[in-house]
Design a protein around this motif. Structure first.
Motif, PDB file in Angstrom:
ATOM      1  N   PHE A 175       0.831  -1.208   0.000  1.00  0.00           N
ATOM      2  CA  PHE A 175       0.000   0.000   0.000  1.00  0.00           C
ATOM      3  C   PHE A 175       0.864   1.257   0.000  1.00  0.00           C
ATOM      4  CE2 PHE A 175       0.218  -1.769   4.313  1.00  0.00           C
ATOM      5  CZ  PHE A 175       0.717  -0.704   5.055  1.00  0.00           C
ATOM      6  N   VAL A 176       0.314   2.315  -0.588  1.00  0.00           N
ATOM      7  CA  VAL A 176       1.074   3.562  -0.742  1.00  0.00           C
ATOM      8  C   VAL A 176       0.723   4.594   0.320  1.00  0.00           C
ATOM      9  CG1 VAL A 176       1.402   3.242  -3.216  1.00  0.00           C
ATOM     10  CG2 VAL A 176      -0.613   4.498  -2.377  1.00  0.00           C
ATOM     11  N   GLY A 177      -0.387   4.378   1.035  1.00  0.00           N
ATOM     12  CA  GLY A 177      -0.783   5.328   2.061  1.00  0.00           C
ATOM     13  C   GLY A 177      -1.720   4.686   3.069  1.00  0.00           C
ATOM     14  N   MET A 178      -1.852   5.328   4.234  1.00  0.00           N
ATOM     15  CA  MET A 178      -2.758   4.867   5.285  1.00  0.00           C
ATOM     16  C   MET A 178      -3.713   5.989   5.640  1.00  0.00           C
ATOM     17  SD  MET A 178      -0.187   2.734   7.819  1.00  0.00           S
ATOM     18  CE  MET A 178       1.040   4.051   7.837  1.00  0.00           C
ATOM     19  N   TYR A 179      -4.943   5.590   5.984  1.00  0.00           N
ATOM     20  CA  TYR A 179      -6.009   6.547   6.273  1.00  0.00           C
ATOM     21  C   TYR A 179      -6.720   6.118   7.551  1.00  0.00           C
ATOM     22  CZ  TYR A 179     -10.564   8.912   5.630  1.00  0.00           C
ATOM     23  OH  TYR A 179     -11.705   9.656   5.792  1.00  0.00           O
ATOM     24  N   ARG A 180      -6.717   7.005   8.546  1.00  0.00           N
ATOM     25  CA  ARG A 180      -7.410   6.740   9.804  1.00  0.00           C
ATOM     26  C   ARG A 180      -8.391   7.882  10.048  1.00  0.00           C
ATOM     27  NH1 ARG A 180      -5.096   7.378  15.846  1.00  0.00           N
ATOM     28  NH2 ARG A 180      -6.730   6.289  16.986  1.00  0.00           N
ATOM     29  N   PRO A 181      -9.688   7.693   9.751  1.00  0.00           N
ATOM     30  CA  PRO A 181     -10.639   8.805   9.797  1.00  0.00           C
ATOM     31  C   PRO A 181     -11.168   9.165  11.169  1.00  0.00           C
ATOM     32  CG  PRO A 181     -11.711   6.833   8.973  1.00  0.00           C
ATOM     33  CD  PRO A 181     -10.270   6.485   9.133  1.00  0.00           C
ATOM     34  N   PHE A 182     -10.997   8.297  12.184  1.00  0.00           N
ATOM     35  CA  PHE A 182     -11.519   8.599  13.523  1.00  0.00           C
ATOM     36  C   PHE A 182     -10.422   8.419  14.559  1.00  0.00           C
ATOM     37  CE2 PHE A 182     -15.088   6.706  11.118  1.00  0.00           C
ATOM     38  CZ  PHE A 182     -15.843   7.855  10.977  1.00  0.00           C
ATOM     39  N   TRP A 183     -10.445   9.279  15.592  1.00  0.00           N
ATOM     40  CA  TRP A 183      -9.396   9.155  16.605  1.00  0.00           C
ATOM     41  C   TRP A 183      -9.654   8.008  17.573  1.00  0.00           C
ATOM     42  CZ3 TRP A 183     -11.691  14.352  17.944  1.00  0.00           C
ATOM     43  CH2 TRP A 183     -12.631  14.268  18.955  1.00  0.00           C
ATOM     44  N   ARG A 195     -12.819  14.228   5.964  1.00  0.00           N
ATOM     45  CA  ARG A 195     -12.564  14.906   4.704  1.00  0.00           C
ATOM     46  C   ARG A 195     -11.090  15.238   4.518  1.00  0.00           C
ATOM     47  NH1 ARG A 195     -14.623  19.532   5.685  1.00  0.00           N
ATOM     48  NH2 ARG A 195     -12.617  20.575   5.770  1.00  0.00           N
ATOM     49  N   LEU A 196     -10.476  15.806   5.549  1.00  0.00           N
ATOM     50  CA  LEU A 196      -9.104  16.279   5.420  1.00  0.00           C
ATOM     51  C   LEU A 196      -8.126  15.127   5.195  1.00  0.00           C
ATOM     52  CD1 LEU A 196      -7.252  18.699   5.415  1.00  0.00           C
ATOM     53  CD2 LEU A 196      -7.183  18.604   7.920  1.00  0.00           C
ATOM     54  N   GLY A 197      -8.380  13.995   5.841  1.00  0.00           N
ATOM     55  CA  GLY A 197      -7.506  12.843   5.618  1.00  0.00           C
ATOM     56  C   GLY A 197      -7.526  12.407   4.167  1.00  0.00           C
ATOM     57  N   MET A 198      -8.721  12.322   3.579  1.00  0.00           N
ATOM     58  CA  MET A 198      -8.825  11.927   2.170  1.00  0.00           C
ATOM     59  C   MET A 198      -8.210  12.975   1.252  1.00  0.00           C
ATOM     60  SD  MET A 198     -12.544  10.031   1.893  1.00  0.00           S
ATOM     61  CE  MET A 198     -13.512  11.027   3.042  1.00  0.00           C
ATOM     62  N   GLU A 199      -8.411  14.239   1.567  1.00  0.00           N
ATOM     63  CA  GLU A 199      -7.829  15.296   0.740  1.00  0.00           C
ATOM     64  C   GLU A 199      -6.314  15.265   0.783  1.00  0.00           C
ATOM     65  OE1 GLU A 199     -11.458  18.588   0.864  1.00  0.00           O
ATOM     66  OE2 GLU A 199      -9.795  18.753   2.298  1.00  0.00           O
ATOM     67  N   ASN A 200      -5.738  14.945   1.951  1.00  0.00           N
ATOM     68  CA  ASN A 200      -4.293  14.787   2.048  1.00  0.00           C
ATOM     69  C   ASN A 200      -3.799  13.672   1.136  1.00  0.00           C
ATOM     70  OD1 ASN A 200      -2.588  16.449   3.945  1.00  0.00           O
ATOM     71  ND2 ASN A 200      -4.277  15.995   5.332  1.00  0.00           N
ATOM     72  N   LEU A 201      -4.474  12.537   1.179  1.00  0.00           N
ATOM     73  CA  LEU A 201      -4.082  11.386   0.364  1.00  0.00           C
ATOM     74  C   LEU A 201      -4.173  11.701  -1.125  1.00  0.00           C
ATOM     75  CD1 LEU A 201      -5.951   8.637   2.399  1.00  0.00           C
ATOM     76  CD2 LEU A 201      -3.470   8.853   2.226  1.00  0.00           C
ATOM     77  N   ILE A 202      -5.298  12.259  -1.533  1.00  0.00           N
ATOM     78  CA  ILE A 202      -5.513  12.551  -2.952  1.00  0.00           C
ATOM     79  C   ILE A 202      -4.497  13.568  -3.460  1.00  0.00           C
ATOM     80  CG2 ILE A 202      -7.114  13.636  -4.588  1.00  0.00           C
ATOM     81  CD1 ILE A 202      -9.400  12.290  -2.939  1.00  0.00           C
ATOM     82  N   SER A 203      -4.238  14.603  -2.677  1.00  0.00           N
ATOM     83  CA  SER A 203      -3.300  15.632  -3.105  1.00  0.00           C
ATOM     84  C   SER A 203      -1.872  15.105  -3.171  1.00  0.00           C
ATOM     85  CB  SER A 203      -3.365  16.831  -2.147  1.00  0.00           C
ATOM     86  OG  SER A 203      -2.411  17.815  -2.512  1.00  0.00           O
ATOM     87  N   TYR A 204      -1.411  14.498  -2.102  1.00  0.00           N
ATOM     88  CA  TYR A 204      -0.008  14.082  -2.022  1.00  0.00           C
ATOM     89  C   TYR A 204       0.301  12.956  -2.996  1.00  0.00           C
ATOM     90  CZ  TYR A 204       4.510  13.067   0.160  1.00  0.00           C
ATOM     91  OH  TYR A 204       5.847  12.874   0.400  1.00  0.00           O
ATOM     92  N   LEU A 205      -0.546  11.946  -3.021  1.00  0.00           N
ATOM     93  CA  LEU A 205      -0.292  10.808  -3.902  1.00  0.00           C
ATOM     94  C   LEU A 205      -0.600  11.132  -5.355  1.00  0.00           C
ATOM     95  CD1 LEU A 205      -1.679   7.966  -1.620  1.00  0.00           C
ATOM     96  CD2 LEU A 205       0.725   8.510  -2.080  1.00  0.00           C
ATOM     97  N   GLY A 206      -1.296  12.253  -5.579  1.00  0.00           N
ATOM     98  CA  GLY A 206      -1.566  12.703  -6.940  1.00  0.00           C
ATOM     99  C   GLY A 206      -0.483  13.600  -7.494  1.00  0.00           C
ATOM    100  N   GLY A 207       0.593  13.762  -6.741  1.00  0.00           N
ATOM    101  CA  GLY A 207       1.714  14.571  -7.219  1.00  0.00           C
ATOM    102  C   GLY A 207       1.754  15.974  -6.657  1.00  0.00           C
ATOM    103  N   GLY A 208       0.787  16.303  -5.808  1.00  0.00           N
ATOM    104  CA  GLY A 208       0.792  17.622  -5.186  1.00  0.00           C
ATOM    105  C   GLY A 208       1.431  17.596  -3.810  1.00  0.00           C
ATOM    106  N   GLU A 209       1.035  18.555  -2.968  1.00  0.00           N
ATOM    107  CA  GLU A 209       1.604  18.649  -1.632  1.00  0.00           C
ATOM    108  C   GLU A 209       0.643  18.100  -0.592  1.00  0.00           C
ATOM    109  OE1 GLU A 209       2.619  22.702  -0.886  1.00  0.00           O
ATOM    110  OE2 GLU A 209       4.292  22.713  -2.313  1.00  0.00           O
ATOM    111  N   ALA A 210       1.217  17.579   0.497  1.00  0.00           N
ATOM    112  CA  ALA A 210       0.388  17.230   1.642  1.00  0.00           C
ATOM    113  C   ALA A 210      -0.180  18.516   2.222  1.00  0.00           C
ATOM    114  CB  ALA A 210       1.219  16.486   2.674  1.00  0.00           C
ATOM    115  N   LEU A 211      -1.428  18.482   2.651  1.00  0.00           N
ATOM    116  CA  LEU A 211      -2.089  19.696   3.125  1.00  0.00           C
ATOM    117  C   LEU A 211      -1.757  20.031   4.564  1.00  0.00           C
ATOM    118  CD1 LEU A 211      -5.625  19.032   1.569  1.00  0.00           C
ATOM    119  CD2 LEU A 211      -3.676  20.239   0.557  1.00  0.00           C
ATOM    120  N   THR A 212      -1.606  19.012   5.419  1.00  0.00           N
ATOM    121  CA  THR A 212      -1.356  19.262   6.847  1.00  0.00           C
ATOM    122  C   THR A 212      -0.231  18.377   7.378  1.00  0.00           C
ATOM    123  OG1 THR A 212      -3.101  17.671   7.433  1.00  0.00           O
ATOM    124  CG2 THR A 212      -3.732  20.009   7.305  1.00  0.00           C
TER     125      THR A 212
END
Length: 376
Positions: A84-92, A348-365
């Motif tokens: 896997f290329v990334g991990m996503y944890r949506p709840f604390w 939302r922010l976790g998914m946006e981080n993944l999409i941006s960074y793995l899509g060639g952009g920057e991590a948001l946070t």
């Protein structure tokens, strides 16, 4: 740079869905062999279904659900979820059953993993430096809970100035004598916060938003200490005092609020409490381990600290009994960031981080880029 209350991409604030495993996941797993894999830790998402569908269109989503540490380690060794290329944890409060993310765990991640996007503001449970050394950027979600945490800080601040804890406990006792004692005596020992000095340790998103609220609502004078001076935020706030060192902040503040990450050591102990103004107030909405709680009890006993408001505690879920039993200390259950709006934003922010960074952009946070850059 104020953080607006996060809103879902879906219209309105719908009630949480009971499960999306059969719908969204069936979409995300189709044609999975052609897609990079994301490992989703913990429960189903609840609100941002359209964005999760987009994530599933871009990536193959694997699920760990809730799994213990040993099982998680075994699964990583056996490459249960592939490279896997990334991990996503949506709840604390789910997806963390594997415990602290230390070298033992991080070393088992596939070299393909480049980002870990997680809910919550604090990250004392994850070794972000070691993640960076393994080429993984860690992204928290502090901006999503900024409004909720700052509001809680205001509530705790008011409780320390106005002795609301004493008044609440007396009324709740249903004892006329306690009610009468509070009713007759509180006015002589409480104050309005207007015009007093609020000292903020950490002028990040939460500290900044707290400063905005305190200045606007109570005309408080704001001072702050941080590892670096943030002149752009000073200008946006319309005038605050920068304290180059912690001592300078402590001796000048009527109320000190901790809004800084825990970096492995106590920030306020016996020596620091001696520098507080006599009778000053203390609020902690950051991490409990930033405070030596035994030293805080002593400072309260000696009148150095007049009152405290604590959302977080050093040994959670255990609350220090000598703090919880005082009528000049408000204690909460680490719920400052707990709101529907925060959870929507975390997702939302976790998914946006993944999409941006793995899509060639920057991590948001991101929080560990300084170590990633050293490795490059």
């Amino acid at each position: 740079m104020s953080a607006a209350t996060p809103t879902p991409r879906d219209a309105g604030l719908p009630a949480p869905a009971t499960s999306i495993a059969s719908s969204s996941l069936s979409t995300s797993t189709s044609s999975s062999s052609a897609k990079p894999t994301i490992l989703h830790l913990g429960d189903d998402i609840r609100w941002n279904h359209e964005l999760y569908k987009e994530l599933g269109e871009r990536f193959h989503i694997e699920r760990s659900y809730s799994i213990g540490r040993e099982q998680f380690k075994t699964a990583l060794r056996e490459k249960k979820w592939g490279d896997f290329v990334g991990m996503y944890r949506p709840f604390w409060n789910t997806g963390g059953e594997m415990g602290n993310w230390d070298e033992e765990l991080i070393s088992l991640l596939p070299t393909s993993c480049k980002i870990y996007a997680s809910a919550g503001a604090g990250f004392d449970w994850v070794d972000t430096k070691t993640l960076a050394e393994h080429g993984v950027v860690y992204c928290n979600s502090a901006s999503a809970c900024t409004e909720s945490v700052a509001d809680t800080a205001i509530f705790l601040l008011l409780s320390t100035y106005r002795a609301f804890t004493w008044s609440f406990l007396a009324a709740r006792s249903c004892d006329p004598a306690q009610f009468h004692a509070a009713n007759q005596n509180i006015a002589a020992v409480t104050h309005n916060p207007n015009g007093t000095v609020l000292g903020i340790i950490g002028l990040g998103k939460i500290g900044f938003r707290l400063a905005q609220k305190a200045k606007a609502a109570f005309q408080m004078k704001v001072a702050y200490h941080d590892v670096v001076r943030i002149e752009s935020r000073e200008q946006e706030l319309g005038g605050v005092t920068w304290c180059e060192n912690l001592d300078e902040l402590l001796i000048s503040s009527d109320c000190v609020v901790l809004a800084t990450p825990f970096e492995g050591s106590v920030l306020l102990g016996r020596e620091e409490f001696r520098r507080f103004k006599k009778g000053a107030r203390l609020v902690n909405i950051a991490r409990g381990k930033l405070i030596d709680e035994d030293a805080l009890v002593e400072a309260l006993d000696q009148g150095i600290i007049g009152a405290a408001g604590l959302d977080v505690h050093s040994n959670e879920p255990n609350v220090h009994p000598k703090l919880a039993g005082r009528d000049n200390v408000m204690v909460l259950s680490h719920t400052a960031g707990a709101s529907v709006e925060s959870h929507v934003g975390f997702e939302r922010l976790g998914m946006e981080n993944l999409i941006s960074y793995l899509g060639g952009g920057e991590a948001l946070t991101p929080v560990n880029l300084e170590w990633l850059k050293k490795e490059e």
